[in-house]
Motif scaffolding. Structure first.
Motif, PDB file in Angstrom:
ATOM      1  N   THR A 136       0.839  -1.196   0.000  1.00 56.60           N
ATOM      2  CA  THR A 136       0.000   0.000   0.000  1.00 56.60           C
ATOM      3  C   THR A 136       0.873   1.244   0.000  1.00 56.60           C
ATOM      4  N   PRO A 137       0.838   2.058  -1.058  1.00 57.25           N
ATOM      5  CA  PRO A 137       1.640   3.291  -1.051  1.00 57.25           C
ATOM      6  C   PRO A 137       1.038   4.321  -0.097  1.00 57.25           C
ATOM      7  N   ILE A 138       1.880   4.986   0.664  1.00 51.84           N
ATOM      8  CA  ILE A 138       1.454   6.002   1.627  1.00 51.84           C
ATOM      9  C   ILE A 138       2.273   7.261   1.381  1.00 51.84           C
ATOM     10  N   GLY A 139       1.602   8.380   1.210  1.00 51.78           N
ATOM     11  CA  GLY A 139       2.291   9.644   0.987  1.00 51.78           C
ATOM     12  C   GLY A 139       2.839  10.200   2.289  1.00 51.78           C
ATOM     13  N   PRO A 140       4.117  10.618   2.324  1.00 49.72           N
ATOM     14  CA  PRO A 140       4.688  11.208   3.542  1.00 49.72           C
ATOM     15  C   PRO A 140       4.210  12.649   3.726  1.00 49.72           C
ATOM     16  N   GLU A 141       2.983  12.788   4.169  1.00 46.49           N
ATOM     17  CA  GLU A 141       2.388  14.114   4.336  1.00 46.49           C
ATOM     18  C   GLU A 141       2.920  14.798   5.597  1.00 46.49           C
ATOM     19  N   VAL A 142       2.612  16.069   5.742  1.00 41.02           N
ATOM     20  CA  VAL A 142       3.034  16.820   6.929  1.00 41.02           C
ATOM     21  C   VAL A 142       2.427  16.218   8.188  1.00 41.02           C
ATOM     22  N   GLU A 143       1.201  15.713   8.073  1.00 42.01           N
ATOM     23  CA  GLU A 143       0.540  15.007   9.168  1.00 42.01           C
ATOM     24  C   GLU A 143       0.199  13.599   8.719  1.00 42.01           C
ATOM     25  N   ASP A 144       0.152  12.680   9.688  1.00 37.58           N
ATOM     26  CA  ASP A 144      -0.275  11.323   9.383  1.00 37.58           C
ATOM     27  C   ASP A 144      -1.791  11.268   9.548  1.00 37.58           C
ATOM     28  N   TRP A 145      -2.497  11.398   8.431  1.00 33.90           N
ATOM     29  CA  TRP A 145      -3.957  11.425   8.454  1.00 33.90           C
ATOM     30  C   TRP A 145      -4.568  10.040   8.614  1.00 33.90           C
ATOM     31  N   LEU A 146      -3.742   9.000   8.676  1.00 29.54           N
ATOM     32  CA  LEU A 146      -4.255   7.637   8.812  1.00 29.54           C
ATOM     33  C   LEU A 146      -4.355   7.190  10.268  1.00 29.54           C
ATOM     34  N   VAL A 147      -3.909   8.037  11.195  1.00 31.98           N
ATOM     35  CA  VAL A 147      -4.105   7.758  12.614  1.00 31.98           C
ATOM     36  C   VAL A 147      -5.588   7.901  12.945  1.00 31.98           C
ATOM     37  N   VAL A 148      -6.149   6.937  13.662  1.00 31.26           N
ATOM     38  CA  VAL A 148      -7.562   6.995  14.060  1.00 31.26           C
ATOM     39  C   VAL A 148      -7.631   7.799  15.355  1.00 31.26           C
ATOM     40  N   GLU A 149      -7.713   9.118  15.225  1.00 33.04           N
ATOM     41  CA  GLU A 149      -7.707   9.985  16.404  1.00 33.04           C
ATOM     42  C   GLU A 149      -9.065  10.008  17.102  1.00 33.04           C
ATOM     43  N   ARG A 150     -10.144  10.081  16.308  1.00 33.50           N
ATOM     44  CA  ARG A 150     -11.491  10.111  16.886  1.00 33.50           C
ATOM     45  C   ARG A 150     -12.094   8.706  16.805  1.00 33.50           C
ATOM     46  N   VAL A 151     -12.719   8.286  17.873  1.00 31.06           N
ATOM     47  CA  VAL A 151     -13.298   6.941  17.923  1.00 31.06           C
ATOM     48  C   VAL A 151     -14.597   6.935  17.125  1.00 31.06           C
ATOM     49  N   PRO A 152     -14.684   6.136  16.071  1.00 31.44           N
ATOM     50  CA  PRO A 152     -15.914   6.123  15.263  1.00 31.44           C
ATOM     51  C   PRO A 152     -17.002   5.282  15.911  1.00 31.44           C
ATOM     52  N   ASP A 153     -18.248   5.644  15.616  1.00 31.99           N
ATOM     53  CA  ASP A 153     -19.375   4.795  16.004  1.00 31.99           C
ATOM     54  C   ASP A 153     -19.564   3.672  14.994  1.00 31.99           C
ATOM     55  N   VAL A 154     -19.233   3.974  13.721  1.00 29.01           N
ATOM     56  CA  VAL A 154     -19.308   2.979  12.642  1.00 29.01           C
ATOM     57  C   VAL A 154     -18.041   3.105  11.811  1.00 29.01           C
ATOM     58  N   PHE A 155     -17.387   1.984  11.554  1.00 24.65           N
ATOM     59  CA  PHE A 155     -16.181   1.932  10.733  1.00 24.65           C
ATOM     60  C   PHE A 155     -16.492   1.058   9.538  1.00 24.65           C
ATOM     61  N   ILE A 156     -16.466   1.666   8.329  1.00 28.70           N
ATOM     62  CA  ILE A 156     -16.793   0.881   7.143  1.00 28.70           C
ATOM     63  C   ILE A 156     -15.600   0.842   6.199  1.00 28.70           C
ATOM     64  N   SER A 157     -15.481  -0.283   5.498  1.00 28.26           N
ATOM     65  CA  SER A 157     -14.387  -0.497   4.564  1.00 28.26           C
ATOM     66  C   SER A 157     -14.870  -1.438   3.467  1.00 28.26           C
ATOM     67  N   GLY A 158     -13.992  -1.725   2.519  1.00 24.91           N
ATOM     68  CA  GLY A 158     -14.319  -2.625   1.409  1.00 24.91           C
ATOM     69  C   GLY A 158     -13.068  -3.364   0.968  1.00 24.91           C
ATOM     70  N   HIS A 159     -12.755  -3.297  -0.300  1.00 24.54           N
ATOM     71  CA  HIS A 159     -11.513  -3.740  -0.932  1.00 24.54           C
ATOM     72  C   HIS A 159     -11.353  -5.255  -1.035  1.00 24.54           C
ATOM     73  N   VAL A 160     -11.678  -6.034   0.009  1.00 23.15           N
ATOM     74  CA  VAL A 160     -11.410  -7.469  -0.031  1.00 23.15           C
ATOM     75  C   VAL A 160     -12.562  -8.266  -0.640  1.00 23.15           C
ATOM     76  N   HIS A 161     -13.678  -7.608  -0.969  1.00 21.23           N
ATOM     77  CA  HIS A 161     -14.801  -8.220  -1.695  1.00 21.23           C
ATOM     78  C   HIS A 161     -15.513  -9.320  -0.891  1.00 21.23           C
ATOM     79  N   VAL A 162     -15.417  -9.248   0.427  1.00 23.57           N
ATOM     80  CA  VAL A 162     -16.120 -10.196   1.301  1.00 23.57           C
ATOM     81  C   VAL A 162     -16.855  -9.389   2.369  1.00 23.57           C
ATOM     82  N   PRO A 163     -18.197  -9.399   2.356  1.00 18.26           N
ATOM     83  CA  PRO A 163     -18.929  -8.600   3.336  1.00 18.26           C
ATOM     84  C   PRO A 163     -18.903  -9.226   4.718  1.00 18.26           C
TER      85      PRO A 163
END
Length: 504
Positions: free
Chosen positions: A424-451
């Protein structure tokens, strides 16, 4: 109550569980006479595998068991009349959609050394802040304190894993806190600690409790992940639904066009049994989690899997489907790795240069990947999931057929792509926007094609599946998708249903 149902409840009680009222209703709805006992057996197996062991059987556990047995809310049936005769519930319901975070407009890196240094410092500082919020890890010291503590001295510190090596029954972690570096030994004398260490990836930020050994060697006595806290999620004040779609792959030879047309027809009130049409009547939000189209040149020899080899034409065809979604519904779109946008995470919104026909087809809330939105007071974390396969390939015990387990680990690690430099390519941004700072009530994703769906510490986890059959590339990779199942979430109860659109 039928005798079979009474017996089933008795089996659950004898196993030491209580059953919630919503779980009982779900059991009644899904457990037909011929499938009730297998459902209960699977339910007890699922409940028994949860740590810590629950006291009560929830509706989420029933749904998880039903999904494993492929007992869904039922196949969608054609109906002669639609709901067009009167205004639908969601049509009268005022939208409550708020964009909390969108990376679009915040991205831009030159790729020079200083960018990488700032990126990893941002990750470390954000993660350190998360540990400072916890009572048990608030009083963290430094690696240098642990090294200076003398023989058998104790240390407590936050660190980033620079390198990981496994040798027999020992794991060596090279860790750094930007002031000092040390080697930490984990052996299998503590099985729980050993299993935690086996799942740790390079570049993860951890809290360690150690004992000083010889030289600069520290021995791990505890490994603490950042974790999300157990919390009470937000809920809508009325029964309103969000439809969760991902990986449509318009343009692919194995795009399930007929099935997806039935989804659109169901949203319009043109297909479905009475229960399904009642749900459709209350759908206010349609979330599209990336890979709306199949793209061009995404993987080797993709051209043999394409029906439409033109990216612009793919988006024009996708616009016809999106444009058929009722206008009063809110459509939120994020990109995936097959969309016409930069591949490095985070991704900005799909540019109008490519997806213009989609944006012209109706009102679209187009965001980047990942993004955060609030629907009816319920906080959603939207992520396409490109990094899921990295975790599955490198972490023992993970399997693409059980995506919810992988997504749960992302929440525990508080990061959507813990290891830098994998596929997975990740851009070295000024901030790491991939940190889960706020706790979600719902976390949704896809990509693997299996629900799939589940609940972890108050957060509902949903993988949205796909609308593409198995490609030749997936066959070579040994990936078997499970397309055609649509997750729908009740924003008042946070109950997730899987509606089957695979056949008429």
């Amino acid at each position: 109550m039928s005798e079979n149902l009474r017996d089933a409840i008795g089996v659950i009680l004898e196993a030491g569980f209580q059953i919630e009222s919503d779980a009982f209703k779900t059991l009644v709805e899904l457990g037909r006479e011929d499938s009730l006992r297998p459902l209960v057996d699977e339910l007890l197996r699922v409940a028994g595998s949860v740590e810590p062991r629950p006291l009560f059987i929830s509706s989420d556990l029933v749904l998880m068991a039903a999904e494993k047995l492929e007992l869904t809310a039922g196949k969608v049936a054609e109906v002669e009349t639609s709901l067009g005769a009167g205004r639908r519930f969601a049509e009268e319901h005022e939208s409550r959609l708020e964009v909390v975070f969108d990376p679009t407009g915040k991205l831009g890196t030159t790729g020079v050394f200083d960018d990488f240094l700032r990126y990893f410092r941002s990750r470390f500082e954000k993660m350190s802040g998360l540990f400072r919020q916890r009572i048990d890890t608030r009083s963290a010291g430094k690696i240098s304190d642990a090294l200076a503590s003398g023989a058998n001295g104790r240390g407590r510190f936050v660190c980033m894993v620079v390198e990981k090596r496994e040798k027999g029954n020992r794991i060596f972690l090279t860790v750094d806190d930007y002031d000092e570096e040390a080697t930490v030994l984990v052996n299998d004398s503590n099985p729980a600690l050993w299993q935690t260490a086996r799942r740790v990836a390079r570049d993860q930020v951890l809290f360690l409790e150690t004992r000083k050994s010889s030289g600069r060697l520290l021995v791990a006595e505890n490994i603490v992940l950042p974790e999300i806290p157990d919390h009470r999620p937000g809920r809508a004040s009325e029964e309103v639904y969000a439809v969760l779609i991902s990986d449509v792959h318009v343009g692919s030879k194995v795009f399930l066009e007929d099935s997806f047309k039935r989804v659109v027809g169901w949203l319009r009130g043109e297909v479905g049994d009475p229960n399904q049409r009642e749900i459709a009547d209350r759908v206010k939000y349609v979330m599209i989690g990336g890979d709306l189209v199949d793209g061009i040149g995404v993987y080797p020899r993709q051209e043999v899997d394409l029906k439409v080899p033109d990216i612009y034409e793919q988006y024009r065809l996708a616009a016809k489907f999106v444009g058929e979604v009722p206008e009063y519904m809110e459509v939120v779109l994020i990109p995936g790795n097959h969309d016409a946008v930069r591949q490095a995470l985070p991704q900005p919104m799909i540019p109008r240069d490519f997806a213009g026909p989609v944006y012209d087809s109706r009102r679209i809330v187009s965001l980047g990947d990942p993004s955060e939105v609030r629907l009816e007071g319920v906080d959603f974390l939207l992520f396409h999931g490109t990094s899921l396969m990295d975790l599955i390939s490198s972490v023992p015990g993970f399997d693409y057929r059980r995506p919810v387990e992988v997504m749960e680990y992302q929440l525990r690690a508080r990061h959507l792509a813990p290891e830098y430099g994998k596929n997975t390519p990740i851009g070295p941004e000024v901030e790491d926007w991939l940190v889960v700072e706020r706790v979600p009530d719902v976390f949704i994703s896809g990509h693997v094609h299996v629900p799939g769906s589940g609940v972890y510490r108050g957060t509902t986890i949903v993988n949205c599946g796909a609308w593409q059959g198995q490609t030749d590339y997936q066959k070579r990779m040994g990936l078997v998708p499970q397309p055609g199942l649509l997750p729908v979430i009740n924003l008042q109860s946070l109950q997730v249903r899987m509606i089957d659109f695979r056949s008429e």
